[in-house]
Design an enzyme around this catalytic site. Structure first.
Site, short mmCIF file in Angstrom:
data_model
loop_
_atom_site.label_atom_id
_atom_site.label_comp_id
_atom_site.label_asym_id
_atom_site.label_seq_id
_atom_site.Cartn_x
_atom_site.Cartn_y
_atom_site.Cartn_z
CB ALA A 1 9.61 -1.82 -1.35
CG ASP B 1 10.88 3.48 5.43
OD1 ASP B 1 10.86 3.40 6.66
OD2 ASP B 1 9.91 3.86 4.74
N PRO C 1 0.84 -1.20 0.00
CG PRO C 1 -0.63 -1.51 1.78
CD PRO C 1 0.61 -2.07 1.16
CB VAL C 2 0.93 4.13 -2.32
CG1 VAL C 2 1.62 5.47 -2.47
CG2 VAL C 2 1.33 3.21 -3.46
N GLY D 1 3.11 3.80 5.36
CA GLY D 1 4.10 3.45 6.39
C GLY D 1 4.67 2.06 6.17
N GLY E 1 6.68 1.41 3.56
CA GLY E 1 7.94 1.53 2.81
C GLY E 1 7.81 1.27 1.33
CB SER E 2 5.05 1.54 -1.17
OG SER E 2 4.85 2.92 -1.27
O1 PMV Z 1 6.11 6.41 7.35
P1 PMV Z 1 7.31 5.55 7.29
O2 PMV Z 1 7.09 4.15 7.61
O3 PMV Z 1 8.11 5.77 6.05
O4 PMV Z 1 8.24 5.94 8.51
C1 PMV Z 1 8.68 7.18 8.84
C2 PMV Z 1 9.50 6.99 10.06
C3 PMV Z 1 9.96 8.27 10.70
O5 PMV Z 1 10.70 7.90 11.84
C4 PMV Z 1 8.77 9.11 11.12
C5 PMV Z 1 10.82 9.08 9.75
C6 PMV Z 1 12.16 8.46 9.45
O6 PMV Z 1 12.77 8.90 8.46
O7 PMV Z 1 12.64 7.59 10.20
#
Ligand code: PMV
Length: 317
Positions: A116, A157, A106-107, A110, A112-113
């Site tokens: 990835a 990520d 899913p885009v 959270g 990591g699309s």
């Molecule tokens: O939204 P995601 O899963 O890409 O995670 C962001 C994580 C943060 O800690 C908020 C930002 C980061 O760069 O680590």
């Protein structure tokens, strides 16, 4: 032809504080994947060979020459990925080829699309041009691309997705993985709203700049939770993880990165018997995770859907 894939990921503990040097724990989610395929489509081409590189992403209805995507006012993110990879590989002339990207991740949720897709494209292009890259090099290139999209990403990520292993991540330190002594089950639920990570990271920075003492103390508390969670996972004391998730979520609320929808899903999961729950990732949308006894996974997933989740994934770590 050359093909590569990369998994999704979720952050278990430590988002946001990780941007300020505290540790975070993240794990790959193998049920969702990004795939990239690079195929030769013709012989060496004319001057502007970007005209003969075709970028295809059926999921978003895209099929366009690279040159056209580059020349748009804001270059398409996929064009940026391909361009950076070709630069890093030192490729300035090539036969005509196509890059096809598909993803079930899913885009903007959270998972990591973006990272990835980057990792899959980097590896597929490196394979096509017979230019072997170490995991470290793949990770470095993917981090450069993350910076383009997110401003000041911690790098978590691209790291967990490149290595496809559980990662104890501290920005700027060599990658450390951690072992899972006893498997545990999570329900991941998506609010259906895009997580504006760049915005939430920016807002946390404003808070921090206005009162460093207060927010450094919050980041310290998050860091402590991460250490306790790592110990619990490595020693198989997974029952300790639920309260740690709840405590981490409360600190993320304090950091203003939760949302009414995320809070509603967290409460619904707890009411349905989850042992703990928290938002995962940048917040203000995107995903939350709930720790469950495997027997309750389906009923917690149903309760989350009834509370408005657009999509749920049950995964065993
Ligand atoms: O939204 P995601 O899963 O890409 O995670 C962001 C994580 C943060 O800690 C908020 C930002 C980061 O760069 O680590």
């Amino acid at each position: 032809m050359s093909a590569a894939s990369a998994p999704g990921k979720i952050i278990l503990f430590g988002e946001h504080a990780v941007v300020y040097g505290r540790p975070a724990l993240a794990v790959p989610v193998m049920q969702v994947q990004a795939n990239a395929t690079v195929q030769k489509t013709g012989e060496f081409s004319a001057e502007n060979w970007a005209d003969s590189v075709l970028v295809v992403a059926p999921d978003i209805g895209l099929s366009s020459p690279l040159s056209r995507l580059q020349s748009e006012h804001t270059p398409h993110p996929l064009a940026a990925v391909i361009q950076i990879v070709l630069q890093r590989l030192g490729i300035d002339r090539a036969p005509a080829f196509s890059v096809t990207i598909r993803s079930t991740i899913p885009v903007a949720s959270g998972m990591g699309s973006g990272a990835a897709v980057s990792v899959a494209v980097i590896r597929a292009l490196a394979g096509f041009f017979e230019h072997p890259l170490s995991d470290e090099q793949v990770n470095q290139i993917a981090y450069e691309i993350e910076k383009l999209h997110h401003g000041t990403p911690s790098g978590i990520d691209n790291t967990v997705i490149t290595y496809a292993r559980p990662v104890y991540f501290v920005h700027g330190e060599p990658i450390q993985t951690f072992s899972v002594a006893r498997p545990f089950t999570l329900v991941i639920a998506n609010t259906g709203q895009a997580a504006p990570t760049k915005e939430s990271v920016g807002d946390v920075r404003k808070l921090w700049q206005a009162d460093k003492g207060r927010w450094e103390a919050v980041f310290d508390k998050v860091g402590k939770i991460v250490e306790e969670a790592k110990n619990a996972i490595e020693s198989g004391q997974t029952c300790g993880l639920g309260p740690l998730m709840d405590a981490n979520h409360a600190l993320l609320q304090e950091l203003t990165v939760s949302s009414p929808e995320l809070d509603r899903l967290v409460l619904a999961a707890k009411a349905a018997g989850a042992d703990g729950a928290k938002l995962s990732g940048g917040g203000r949308g995107g995903n939350m995770i709930a720790l469950v006894n495997p027997k309750r996974a389906e009923s917690v997933a149903s309760a989350l859907k009834a509370a408005g989740a657009k999509n749920t994934i049950v995964t065993t770590i």
